[in-house]
Design a protein around this motif. Structure first.
Motif, PDB file in Angstrom:
ATOM      1  N   ALA A 187       0.814  -1.216   0.000  1.00 57.79           N
ATOM      2  CA  ALA A 187       0.000   0.000   0.000  1.00 57.79           C
ATOM      3  C   ALA A 187       0.847   1.266   0.000  1.00 57.79           C
ATOM      4  CB  ALA A 187      -0.925   0.000   1.221  1.00 57.79           C
ATOM      5  N   GLN A 188       2.082   1.167   0.509  1.00 59.13           N
ATOM      6  CA  GLN A 188       2.926   2.363   0.605  1.00 59.13           C
ATOM      7  C   GLN A 188       3.566   2.735  -0.723  1.00 59.13           C
ATOM      8  OE1 GLN A 188       2.597   3.917   3.522  1.00 59.13           O
ATOM      9  NE2 GLN A 188       1.334   2.108   3.903  1.00 59.13           N
ATOM     10  N   GLN A 189       4.060   1.758  -1.433  1.00 59.37           N
ATOM     11  CA  GLN A 189       4.785   2.052  -2.669  1.00 59.37           C
ATOM     12  C   GLN A 189       4.569   0.907  -3.664  1.00 59.37           C
ATOM     13  OE1 GLN A 189       7.920  -0.047  -2.996  1.00 59.37           O
ATOM     14  NE2 GLN A 189       6.783  -1.047  -1.373  1.00 59.37           N
ATOM     15  N   PRO A 190       3.436   0.933  -4.345  1.00 58.09           N
ATOM     16  CA  PRO A 190       3.096  -0.196  -5.224  1.00 58.09           C
ATOM     17  C   PRO A 190       4.088  -0.408  -6.363  1.00 58.09           C
ATOM     18  CG  PRO A 190       1.622   1.670  -5.579  1.00 58.09           C
ATOM     19  CD  PRO A 190       2.414   1.969  -4.338  1.00 58.09           C
ATOM     20  N   GLU A 191       4.885   0.623  -6.723  1.00 55.29           N
ATOM     21  CA  GLU A 191       5.833   0.462  -7.823  1.00 55.29           C
ATOM     22  C   GLU A 191       7.240   0.101  -7.323  1.00 55.29           C
ATOM     23  OE1 GLU A 191       5.747   4.004 -10.117  1.00 55.29           O
ATOM     24  OE2 GLU A 191       3.639   3.796 -10.664  1.00 55.29           O
ATOM     25  N   SER A 192       7.375  -0.170  -6.047  1.00 55.71           N
ATOM     26  CA  SER A 192       8.680  -0.537  -5.460  1.00 55.71           C
ATOM     27  C   SER A 192       9.753   0.491  -5.808  1.00 55.71           C
ATOM     28  CB  SER A 192       9.109  -1.936  -5.943  1.00 55.71           C
ATOM     29  OG  SER A 192       8.192  -2.909  -5.528  1.00 55.71           O
ATOM     30  N   HIS A 193       9.432   1.750  -5.599  1.00 56.51           N
ATOM     31  CA  HIS A 193      10.364   2.829  -5.927  1.00 56.51           C
ATOM     32  C   HIS A 193      11.567   2.757  -4.994  1.00 56.51           C
ATOM     33  CE1 HIS A 193      11.998   6.815  -6.667  1.00 56.51           C
ATOM     34  NE2 HIS A 193      11.172   6.943  -7.694  1.00 56.51           N
ATOM     35  N   SER A 194      12.779   2.823  -5.564  1.00 58.97           N
ATOM     36  CA  SER A 194      13.989   2.660  -4.760  1.00 58.97           C
ATOM     37  C   SER A 194      14.121   3.736  -3.694  1.00 58.97           C
ATOM     38  CB  SER A 194      15.222   2.667  -5.669  1.00 58.97           C
ATOM     39  OG  SER A 194      15.285   3.867  -6.413  1.00 58.97           O
ATOM     40  N   GLN A 195      13.752   4.975  -4.024  1.00 53.59           N
ATOM     41  CA  GLN A 195      13.904   6.042  -3.038  1.00 53.59           C
ATOM     42  C   GLN A 195      12.991   5.838  -1.841  1.00 53.59           C
ATOM     43  OE1 GLN A 195      16.178   7.911  -2.606  1.00 53.59           O
ATOM     44  NE2 GLN A 195      15.701   9.980  -1.941  1.00 53.59           N
ATOM     45  N   TRP A 196      11.841   5.203  -2.050  1.00 56.00           N
ATOM     46  CA  TRP A 196      10.969   4.927  -0.908  1.00 56.00           C
ATOM     47  C   TRP A 196      11.684   4.011   0.076  1.00 56.00           C
ATOM     48  CZ3 TRP A 196       9.060   1.029   1.919  1.00 56.00           C
ATOM     49  CH2 TRP A 196       8.027   1.336   2.817  1.00 56.00           C
ATOM     50  N   PHE A 197      12.341   2.967  -0.427  1.00 54.09           N
ATOM     51  CA  PHE A 197      13.062   2.046   0.454  1.00 54.09           C
ATOM     52  C   PHE A 197      14.183   2.775   1.196  1.00 54.09           C
ATOM     53  CE2 PHE A 197      11.185  -1.432  -2.053  1.00 54.09           C
ATOM     54  CZ  PHE A 197      10.872  -2.315  -1.039  1.00 54.09           C
ATOM     55  N   ARG A 198      14.869   3.696   0.523  1.00 52.64           N
ATOM     56  CA  ARG A 198      15.943   4.433   1.188  1.00 52.64           C
ATOM     57  C   ARG A 198      15.407   5.286   2.321  1.00 52.64           C
ATOM     58  NH1 ARG A 198      17.244   5.610  -4.608  1.00 52.64           N
ATOM     59  NH2 ARG A 198      18.816   4.080  -5.222  1.00 52.64           N
ATOM     60  N   LEU A 199      14.310   5.984   2.053  1.00 57.69           N
ATOM     61  CA  LEU A 199      13.721   6.829   3.098  1.00 57.69           C
ATOM     62  C   LEU A 199      13.174   5.970   4.233  1.00 57.69           C
ATOM     63  CD1 LEU A 199      11.839   9.516   0.960  1.00 57.69           C
ATOM     64  CD2 LEU A 199      14.019   9.755   2.151  1.00 57.69           C
TER      65      LEU A 199
END
Length: 339
Positions: A187-199
């Protein structure tokens, strides 16, 4: 010697080299005080900062910051700062940025919507510039400060996610059962964006630091998030190795998490860092000395190599495999020579 505010030619060279390579006359932020003094002479001023106890040395348009483990131990550099706002007529950012781009460097804006000044970063070196914006009392579009630290961000700062929003969500989910994390992540990042994981990774460490009672949950979430990032290949092998090593080191902003089963050993961390070094020792030794002869790719490979080796060195004393210890030690005479 040093950099006097009215010496425009030296100021331009300082700005370009510091932004392009993160160094000053070939000296990186992580250096001993005598190394810079040997090239620039005695500083115009120096003293201890009251709030941190760190050492500040001032060469006019250049400041160098140092810290030490405890009183009596040697100082080592952490930050080089170009104080270009001290010039009677500061340099125009558009001229410096144009020259950097002509040389092949990638210069990107860093959005700071709550601040009046404009912020830019050179991707290859990690160095940043503060440019006078509106309503600051300084001429707009002129360079105020340039900074280069021994902490290298290995990703582009621009992203569609806000750290504060990610931090709030991480705080909430640390109180939720582990079985709910998969649906929560989707639900947080359906496209598995790399910057989301970093943050999210940074936010987990922040939650653990700010709320010690949640450390066990934060540690479990931390390891799970990194495994998810690795499973979908959103982070490069270099970044995975660097994050793992920095987490083990436990220095801000990745404060140490509680010991737990499955944590990588110092040997595993060092081995992983050495396996993904962008430069070999021979390639590092053959790099040009003059910053203008370095290519942007040279700078980027040097910076990543330095970051990986520095991170591995932090756990070197705990390593047990002599072959790894020797391989890491073989870089000791090369590391000071690269960006």
């Amino acid at each position: 010697m040093g950099y006097r505010p009215r010496d425009r030619e030296l100021a331009i060279e300082l700005a370009l080299e510091l932004l392009a390579t993160g160094r000053v006359r070939g000296i990186p932020p992580n250096h001993r005080p005598a190394e810079l003094e040997r090239l620039l002479g005695r500083p115009f001023d120096e003293g201890l900062l009251h709030f941190s106890g760190n050492l500040l040395r001032d060469w006019g348009l250049l400041e160098a910051y140092y810290e030490r483990e405890h009183e009596g131990s040697p100082w080592h550099g952490t930050l080089l700062m170009g104080q270009l706002h001290r010039m009677p007529k500061p340099l125009k950012w558009k001229d410096i940025a144009r020259e950097l781009r002509r040389l092949g460097y990638e210069v990107t804006p860093e959005p700071q919507p709550t601040l009046e000044d404009d912020y830019f970063r050179v991707c290859e070196s990690g160095a940043g510039a503060v440019v006078n914006g509106k309503d600051t009392g300084w001429p707009r579009g002129h360079i105020a400060k340039i900074s280069s630290s021994d902490w290298l961000p290995v990703w582009s700062p621009s992203a569609p996610y806000d750290f504060n929003a990610v931090h709030r969500r991480i705080y909430v989910v640390t109180a939720e059962p582990e079985r709910s994390w998969t649906a929560w992540l989707a639900a947080q990042q359906p496209e598995s964006h790399s910057q989301w994981f970093r943050l999210a990774h940074r936010a987990v460490h922040t939650v653990a630091r700010e709320h010690p009672e949640r450390e066990p949950q934060a540690a479990a979430l931390h390891d799970w998030l990194l495994s998810q990032a690795e499973a979908v290949n959103v982070l490069s092998d270099v970044e995975q190795a660097l994050l793992t090593a920095r987490c083990a080191d436990g220095r801000f902003p990745f404060d140490a998490l509680p010991a737990r089963p499955g944590s990588p050993s110092p040997d595993a961390i060092i081995g992983r860092c050495l396996a993904v070094l962008p430069l070999t020792r021979e390639a590092a030794q053959s790099l040009p000395i003059s910053w203008r002869e370095l290519t942007p790719a040279d700078v980027q490979r040097s910076k990543l190599t330095r970051a990986l080796l520095t991170a591995a060195h932090q756990v070197r004393e705990k390593a047990t495999t002599q072959e790894l210890i020797d391989e890491l030690a073989a870089w000791d005479d090369v590391l000071p020579t690269i960006c």
